[in-house]
Design an enzyme around this catalytic site. Structure first.
Site, mmCIF file in Angstrom:
data_model
loop_
_atom_site.group_PDB
_atom_site.id
_atom_site.type_symbol
_atom_site.label_atom_id
_atom_site.label_comp_id
_atom_site.label_asym_id
_atom_site.label_seq_id
_atom_site.Cartn_x
_atom_site.Cartn_y
_atom_site.Cartn_z
ATOM 1 N N ASN A 20 0.861 -1.180 0.000
ATOM 2 C CA ASN A 20 0.000 0.000 0.000
ATOM 3 C C ASN A 20 0.898 1.231 0.000
ATOM 4 O O ASN A 20 1.756 1.378 0.874
ATOM 5 C CB ASN A 20 -0.910 -0.017 1.233
ATOM 6 C CG ASN A 20 -1.588 1.315 1.477
ATOM 7 O OD1 ASN A 20 -1.190 2.069 2.356
ATOM 8 N ND2 ASN A 20 -2.616 1.617 0.712
ATOM 9 N N ASP A 88 -8.443 4.762 2.089
ATOM 10 C CA ASP A 88 -9.458 3.710 2.141
ATOM 11 C C ASP A 88 -8.798 2.333 2.236
ATOM 12 O O ASP A 88 -9.262 1.447 2.966
ATOM 13 C CB ASP A 88 -10.352 3.763 0.900
ATOM 14 C CG ASP A 88 -11.441 4.819 1.007
ATOM 15 O OD1 ASP A 88 -11.782 5.219 2.142
ATOM 16 O OD2 ASP A 88 -11.968 5.256 -0.045
ATOM 17 N N GLU A 89 -7.722 2.151 1.467
ATOM 18 C CA GLU A 89 -6.985 0.889 1.553
ATOM 19 C C GLU A 89 -6.447 0.681 2.965
ATOM 20 O O GLU A 89 -6.506 -0.431 3.504
ATOM 21 C CB GLU A 89 -5.811 0.880 0.560
ATOM 22 C CG GLU A 89 -6.211 0.543 -0.862
ATOM 23 C CD GLU A 89 -5.012 0.273 -1.754
ATOM 24 O OE1 GLU A 89 -5.218 -0.086 -2.919
ATOM 25 O OE2 GLU A 89 -3.855 0.427 -1.282
ATOM 26 N N LEU A 90 -5.931 1.761 3.540
ATOM 27 C CA LEU A 90 -5.366 1.655 4.887
ATOM 28 C C LEU A 90 -6.426 1.242 5.902
ATOM 29 O O LEU A 90 -6.170 0.396 6.778
ATOM 30 C CB LEU A 90 -4.726 2.982 5.293
ATOM 31 C CG LEU A 90 -4.110 3.031 6.689
ATOM 32 C CD1 LEU A 90 -2.984 1.995 6.826
ATOM 33 C CD2 LEU A 90 -3.584 4.432 6.994
ATOM 34 N N ILE A 93 -6.995 -2.398 5.420
ATOM 35 C CA ILE A 93 -5.825 -3.160 5.893
ATOM 36 C C ILE A 93 -5.905 -3.355 7.410
ATOM 37 O O ILE A 93 -5.636 -4.453 7.926
ATOM 38 C CB ILE A 93 -4.518 -2.439 5.506
ATOM 39 C CG1 ILE A 93 -4.243 -2.633 4.003
ATOM 40 C CG2 ILE A 93 -3.336 -2.942 6.332
ATOM 41 C CD1 ILE A 93 -3.122 -1.765 3.475
#
Length: 259
Positions: A20, A88-90, A93
């Site tokens: 990421n 958003d990915e974080l 995750i």
């Protein structure tokens, strides 16, 4: 945004490392070098290749890739917080970390971990813009802030003033050792969980030795002269042994066999 690295042409059922990062900061530099080093060690990665169109929310395919990865490496760089996609990915995750007990490894690339944790400096300015842009979705903005605070509290690497090749080598060694330990543990668990496999009978176990009682009965019958040969249907004589014996009565065979 993420897609399979050059080491894999399609989505796999499992990855070792999900990367990421903010593409404009490190795609062609640090993250590319890290991905190359990981792949050279046959560590399967999932990395941004600009092959998936961006949308307002991360796709189910990306969620699956995160969910199936053992490690999630988060490269926090100067412009990281200006990307809603990265944020958003974080968030996702960290959900995987809490639900699946995955390992998250933050790398503070050219940024102060305290600025990330408290959204100061460049991160503070980025959030001032995000709050204006998403003023109708402040709940989403708060999730991003909390995610940055949480990831900054995880032990990782401060890349400031570090020799990049040495840093990458250190990261690779850490991930490799954890992968080896994990795979060894899985192998042991699989061996333990294997069902018992019946073994073929040995040559000796094929022989059913007559009981002492049956031997005595045979002797008694022979002594009384009731029969010169006695049929004992439950006595099994091994063909491999019997073929070498002369044509004796059953008592003689038994005596020869047990001697």
């Amino acid at each position: 945004m993420s897609a399979p690295s050059s080491s894999s042409s399609s989505f796999q059922t499992r990855y070792d490392v999900f990367l990421n990062f903010r593409g404009k900061d490190t795609r062609n530099g640090f993250t590319a070098h890290l991905d190359e080093a990981l792949c050279s060690k046959e560590i399967q990665t999932f990395m941004d290749a600009d092959k998936i169109l961006k949308g307002e929310e991360i796709s189910p395919a990306l969620v699956t890739a995160m969910d199936k990865s053992m490690f999630c490496v988060v490269v926090l760089s100067k412009n990281y917080a200006s990307s809603p996609w990265c944020l958003d990915e974080l968030v996702q995750i960290l959900i995987c970390k809490n639900d699946k007990k995955q390992t998250v490894l933050p790398i503070f690339y050219g940024v102060n971990p305290s600025d990330v944790r408290e959204q100061r400096g460049r991160f503070g300015k980025a959030f001032a813009r995000l709050e204006k842009k998403f003023k109708e979705k402040m709940e989403r903005v708060q999730k991003w802030k909390q995610a940055l605070t949480d990831v900054a509290n995880i032990s990782g690497w401060d890349a400031r003033n570090r020799h990049e090749p040495t840093l990458i080598k250190e990261i690779i060694e850490h991930i490799s050792s954890r992968l080896i330990n994990n795979r060894s543990k899985v192998d042991v668990e699989e061996r333990i969980s294997l069902p018992d496999i019946p073994t073929l009978p040995t040559e000796i176990s094929e022989f059913q030795l007559p009981s002492k009682r049956k031997m005595n009965e045979a002797e008694e019958i022979e002594i009384r002269g009731k029969a010169s040969r006695v049929e004992l249907p439950d006595i099994l004589i091994s063909p491999s042994i019997d073929d070498d014996l002369p044509d004796l009565d059953i008592h003689s065979r038994l005596v020869r066999w047990t001697q």
